[in-house]
Design a protein around this motif. Structure first.
Motif, short mmCIF file in Angstrom:
data_model
loop_
_atom_site.label_atom_id
_atom_site.label_comp_id
_atom_site.label_asym_id
_atom_site.label_seq_id
_atom_site.Cartn_x
_atom_site.Cartn_y
_atom_site.Cartn_z
N ARG A 255 0.89 -1.31 0.07
CA ARG A 255 0.14 -0.01 -0.01
C ARG A 255 1.05 1.17 -0.17
O ARG A 255 1.96 1.05 0.22
N ARG A 256 0.16 2.38 -0.39
CA ARG A 256 0.86 3.73 -0.20
C ARG A 256 0.64 4.06 1.10
O ARG A 256 -0.41 4.14 1.72
N TYR A 257 1.55 5.08 1.64
CA TYR A 257 1.28 6.11 2.80
C TYR A 257 1.56 7.39 2.58
O TYR A 257 2.32 7.95 1.70
N ALA A 258 0.77 8.20 3.15
CA ALA A 258 0.61 9.64 2.84
C ALA A 258 1.89 10.32 2.75
O ALA A 258 2.59 10.15 3.96
N PRO B 74 6.60 8.31 -1.03
CA PRO B 74 6.58 7.66 -2.45
C PRO B 74 6.55 5.97 -2.58
O PRO B 74 7.46 5.38 -1.37
N GLY B 75 6.08 5.42 -3.31
CA GLY B 75 6.20 3.84 -3.65
C GLY B 75 5.27 3.11 -2.85
O GLY B 75 4.39 3.68 -1.94
N LEU B 76 5.23 1.74 -2.95
CA LEU B 76 4.49 0.96 -2.21
C LEU B 76 5.19 0.15 -1.49
O LEU B 76 6.45 -0.15 -1.69
N TRP B 77 4.65 -0.03 -0.15
CA TRP B 77 5.58 -0.65 1.02
C TRP B 77 4.64 -1.60 1.48
O TRP B 77 3.35 -1.55 1.62
N TRP B 78 5.22 -2.80 1.96
CA TRP B 78 4.61 -4.02 2.79
C TRP B 78 5.74 -4.91 3.61
O TRP B 78 6.78 -4.55 3.42
N GLN B 79 5.42 -5.78 4.32
CA GLN B 79 5.97 -6.61 4.95
C GLN B 79 5.64 -8.03 4.97
O GLN B 79 4.31 -8.35 4.64
N ASP B 80 6.54 -9.12 5.32
CA ASP B 80 6.11 -10.33 5.67
C ASP B 80 6.58 -10.64 7.06
O ASP B 80 7.25 -9.81 7.67
N ALA C 229 10.74 -6.30 4.93
CA ALA C 229 10.00 -5.07 4.70
C ALA C 229 10.35 -5.25 3.30
O ALA C 229 11.49 -5.54 2.67
N TYR C 230 9.45 -4.60 2.44
CA TYR C 230 9.65 -4.49 0.83
C TYR C 230 9.27 -2.97 0.53
O TYR C 230 8.25 -2.63 0.97
N LEU C 231 9.80 -2.69 -0.54
CA LEU C 231 9.59 -1.50 -1.26
C LEU C 231 9.59 -1.53 -2.82
O LEU C 231 10.35 -1.99 -3.52
N ASP C 232 8.46 -1.18 -3.42
CA ASP C 232 8.37 -1.15 -4.87
C ASP C 232 8.31 0.35 -5.14
O ASP C 232 7.37 1.16 -4.88
N PRO C 233 9.22 0.99 -5.81
CA PRO C 233 9.45 2.39 -6.14
C PRO C 233 8.46 3.11 -6.84
O PRO C 233 8.34 4.13 -7.01
N GLU D 135 11.83 8.67 -7.77
CA GLU D 135 13.47 8.40 -7.75
C GLU D 135 14.01 8.04 -6.36
O GLU D 135 13.89 9.10 -5.58
N LEU D 136 14.20 7.21 -5.99
CA LEU D 136 14.82 6.77 -4.52
C LEU D 136 16.17 6.23 -4.65
O LEU D 136 16.42 5.56 -5.71
N THR D 137 16.88 6.56 -3.69
CA THR D 137 18.09 5.72 -3.62
C THR D 137 18.33 5.11 -1.99
O THR D 137 17.50 5.36 -1.13
N HIS D 138 19.19 4.00 -2.20
CA HIS D 138 19.34 3.43 -1.10
C HIS D 138 20.77 3.13 -0.98
O HIS D 138 21.48 2.41 -1.95
N GLU D 139 21.54 3.46 0.12
CA GLU D 139 23.04 3.12 0.39
C GLU D 139 23.62 3.98 -1.16
O GLU D 139 24.62 3.25 -1.60
N GLY D 140 23.12 4.88 -1.56
CA GLY D 140 23.78 5.70 -2.55
C GLY D 140 23.48 5.04 -3.92
O GLY D 140 23.93 5.86 -5.31
N ALA D 141 22.63 3.89 -4.22
CA ALA D 141 22.35 3.43 -5.40
C ALA D 141 20.80 3.73 -5.70
O ALA D 141 19.95 3.68 -4.67
N PRO D 142 20.49 3.82 -7.05
CA PRO D 142 18.91 3.86 -7.52
C PRO D 142 18.25 2.77 -7.01
O PRO D 142 18.79 1.62 -7.36
N VAL D 143 17.00 2.75 -6.47
CA VAL D 143 16.29 1.57 -6.30
C VAL D 143 15.33 1.54 -7.51
O VAL D 143 14.40 2.27 -7.99
N THR D 144 15.39 0.51 -8.33
CA THR D 144 15.03 0.55 -9.68
C THR D 144 14.02 -0.65 -9.74
O THR D 144 13.32 -0.72 -10.79
N GLY D 145 13.85 -1.62 -8.70
CA GLY D 145 12.97 -2.51 -8.74
C GLY D 145 12.65 -3.01 -7.23
O GLY D 145 12.96 -1.96 -6.31
N VAL D 146 11.84 -4.06 -6.90
CA VAL D 146 11.27 -4.19 -5.57
C VAL D 146 12.67 -4.32 -4.82
O VAL D 146 13.35 -5.15 -5.06
#
Length: 263
Positions: free
Chosen positions: A41-44, A47-53, A57-61, A65-76
């Motif tokens: 789901r999205r949160y106010a 950006p992106g879709l977030w969920w967990q199991d 935790a998971y992020l679909d950007p 335009e998101l980055t993690h540890e200096g690298a673009p997040v291009t997929g889940v």
């Protein structure tokens, strides 16, 4: 050490402490906290879709335009973190989205334009006093003990490793406080005392203790007792002190109730 030098060193420490609190993406920059669900789901404002199991935790950007540890997040992206441990951060423009595991997974936004950060003007504290520098003895357990403590968030708990207890005397009475692992082989002590809820934050304060010497001696400088992030913001999930870590006397040293909580 002279009293003048003692006060000078404390003021330098306090300045560094407040500069750390005022960091643009620090604890005072928090503006939201959301608990992830199993359904994406999205949160106010995030950006992106977030969920967990049960494990991560998971992020679909999506198109963000998101980055993690200096690298673009291009997929889940999958984040598997240690419960009650350090989080990780995703950057989105000038904000940082922290992912952390506190039983379940949460996300919270650190925004350098946060009102609490904007209005921050230091932390009230007792005047430094050498009398509040006490000597104690660290007594290690035979084996470190996983210790469950409550949290400022109802229904939440944290588990930390307690290597032993610190014993010390105050006004001729011996006290013992459970210690957790701290930085650089030191110890971290969560406690409350008779000032809690009066002049200091009700839930907890924290004291960093340097590593014990060869004989197990430690120095407890209560002048450097600090507030945890929950004293400044409602978007923190700070632990409560372990059972038995309430001191019956008033520790009139260290940080007081923050200005942000005076109302």
């Amino acid at each position: 050490m002279s009293t003048e030098q003692f006060v000078h060193d404390w003021r330098d420490w306090k300045t560094a402490r407040e500069e750390d609190l005022a960091a643009p993406h620090g604890w005072l920059a928090l503006v939201s906290l959301d608990w992830l669900q199993e359904v994406p789901r999205r949160y106010a404002g995030i950006p992106g879709l977030w969920w967990q199991d049960a494990e991560a935790a998971y992020l679909d950007p999506e198109d963000a335009e998101l980055t993690h540890e200096g690298a673009p997040v291009t997929g889940v992206r999958r984040f598997e973190l240690v419960n009650s441990g350090a989080g990780t951060r995703v950057s989105a423009g000038d904000v940082e989205i922290e992912v952390a595991r506190r039983s379940g997974y949460l996300i919270r936004v650190h925004d350098p334009k946060a009102p609490v950060l904007r209005d921050f003007h230091g932390v009230p504290a007792y005047e430094p006093a050498p009398d509040w520098v006490l000597t104690g003895v660290f007594e290690p357990f035979d084996e470190p003990r996983p210790t469950t403590v409550g949290a400022v968030v109802p229904g939440l708990s944290h588990v930390y490793t307690a290597p032993g207890v610190v014993r010390f005397e105050h006004d001729g009475v011996e006290h013992a406080l459970t210690a957790f692992n701290g930085k650089a082989d030191g110890l971290s002590i969560l406690f409350t005392d008779a000032t809690s809820g009066v002049t200091t934050y009700p839930a907890n304060r924290s004291l960093s203790v340097p590593a014990p010497d060869a004989d197990g001696r430690v120095v407890l400088d209560f002048n450097r007792a600090v507030n945890l992030p929950c004293a400044f913001t409602d978007f923190a999930t700070c632990p409560l002190p372990p059972e038995g870590n309430r001191l019956a006397f008033a520790v009139e040293a260290g940080e007081k109730l923050p200005h942000e909580r005076e109302s």
